[in-house]
Design an enzyme around this catalytic site. Structure first.
Site, short mmCIF file in Angstrom:
data_model
loop_
_atom_site.label_atom_id
_atom_site.label_comp_id
_atom_site.label_asym_id
_atom_site.label_seq_id
_atom_site.Cartn_x
_atom_site.Cartn_y
_atom_site.Cartn_z
CG HIS A 16 66.34 65.42 61.94
ND1 HIS A 16 67.15 64.90 62.92
CD2 HIS A 16 65.26 64.61 61.90
CE1 HIS A 16 66.59 63.82 63.44
NE2 HIS A 16 65.42 63.63 62.84
CG HIS A 18 63.92 60.21 58.89
ND1 HIS A 18 64.85 59.27 59.28
CD2 HIS A 18 63.76 61.04 59.96
CE1 HIS A 18 65.21 59.50 60.53
NE2 HIS A 18 64.57 60.58 60.96
CG HIS A 196 67.44 60.11 65.39
ND1 HIS A 196 68.26 60.29 64.32
CD2 HIS A 196 66.16 60.33 64.95
CE1 HIS A 196 67.52 60.61 63.26
NE2 HIS A 196 66.25 60.63 63.61
CD GLU A 199 61.73 61.67 68.66
OE1 GLU A 199 60.72 62.06 68.04
OE2 GLU A 199 62.52 60.81 68.20
CG ASP A 277 61.57 63.60 62.58
OD1 ASP A 277 62.45 62.89 62.04
OD2 ASP A 277 61.07 63.32 63.68
CG ASP A 278 59.77 60.96 59.69
OD1 ASP A 278 60.46 60.40 58.83
OD2 ASP A 278 60.02 60.91 60.91
#
Length: 332
Positions: A16, A18, A196, A199, A277-278
């Site tokens: 996961h 981005h 997604h 969350e 994630d980021d």
């Protein structure tokens, strides 16, 4: 040796990530200087990305992406991201890619961007020992109609490198069923599916996503913990959660690390994986994620080995690639 350095060389599987969200701030600042793009307001005094809340995070994310203006920029971005991931022991990564950021969703333009990204991934595999696969991702807050176009683009470029289709963006915009057409089209093209959910949305968002979009993986999914019957369904069906604890803590999706439900979900039989994630937006790395799991939940070598086996089993890549990666994990 700091705790995160202790885990740096441990081979890891990440599902996961981005691509644009993994852009190092220095890389984006450099592109902005080259192109005379004024994005100074998105950085703090230390040069890190800065934002107030999740909605502002999306705006800062979009502003940073304005510096990425052509295939060559994405070639450079991919190399920078994969070099950083590899420096933290990641041997396989699946990255969310959005044609909406690469040519505005135009198929011909996307092919040029994709060629640049794929070439960079091949170079990174040779230079850094990291394998990448792409998950084309519809942006939820751009609406169901745009997701149909994204699915068409995904179907046209599915193959050895583009192996999945997903849904990201503002989770509370619309319902999963609004995107059924796009996911049906991607499924028919042979792509694996993730989305997604859970969350920011509640357990119902997770349940609806699984029912309506028929995904094998859920991005985040942490709010499933508030419905133990749903948690048991996740365990029974083998639905895999792409959990990003550092992201959840940083964005206040959970109060703090000790409050994070990853250990409770895992103890109840849910298949969980760990990702960043980021990462530069949330001041984390895969080494940091492992260190925090060890610190707050007493995860040890057997736990990390299990996380990686689960991630590899759930990865959207072919059997030959999995066998090669499994050998690297077992050697470690």
């Amino acid at each position: 040796m700091t705790a995160s350095l202790e885990f740096r060389d441990l081979p890891k599987i990440e599902l996961h990530l981005h691509l644009e969200g993994a852009a190092p701030p220095a890389f984006i600042r450099g592109l902005a200087r080259e192109k005379s793009v004024d994005i100074g307001g998105i950085f703090d005094e230390n040069g890190n990305y800065t934002y107030r809340d999740f909605d502002h995070f999306l705006k800062v994310y979009d502003a940073a992406c304005t510096t990425l203006q052509g295939p060559e920029d994405f070639h450079r971005l991919t190399l920078a991201v994969l070099e950083e991931s590899a420096s933290h022991g990641v041997i396989y990564t699946e990255s969310f890619l959005s044609p909406d950021f690469c040519g505005g969703g135009d198929l011909a333009a996307w092919r040029d961007y994709l060629a640049a990204i794929e070439a960079a991934a091949a170079e990174a595999e040779t230079r850094f020992g990291i394998t990448m696969r792409g998950i084309i991702t519809a942006i939820r807050h751009l609406g169901p109609d745009q997701s149909r176009n994204t699915a068409r683009v995904a179907a046209e470029t599915a193959g050895d490198f583009i192996t999945g289709f997903g849904l990201a963006g503002a989770e509370l915009m619309g319902r999963p069923g609004d995107y059924t057409y796009a996911f049906d089209a991607a499924r028919e093209a042979g792509l694996e599916l993730t989305a997604h959910a859970g969350e920011w949305g509640g357990p119902d968002m997770v349940a609806d996503t699984i029912r309506d979009l028929r995904v094998s993986r859920i991005g985040h999914g942490i709010n499933a913990i508030h419905d133990l019957a749903l948690v048991d369904v996740l365990a029974e069906t083998g639905t895999v959660l792409e959990v990003c604890p550092g992201s959840n803590v940083f964005l206040n999706a959970v109060k703090d690390w000790p409050s994070h439900p990853i250990a409770r979900l895992r103890d109840r039989g849910v298949k969980v994986t760990v990702s960043t994630d980021d990462p530069p937006y949330f001041l984390t790395t895969m080494s940091d994620e492992y260190a925090n799991l060890a610190r707050h939940f007493a995860f040890g070598p057997d736990d990390f080995a299990e996380l990686n086996r689960t991630a590899l089993d759930a990865a959207f890549c072919d059997a030959k690639t999995k066998e090669r990666l499994a050998a690297r994990l077992e050697k470690a």
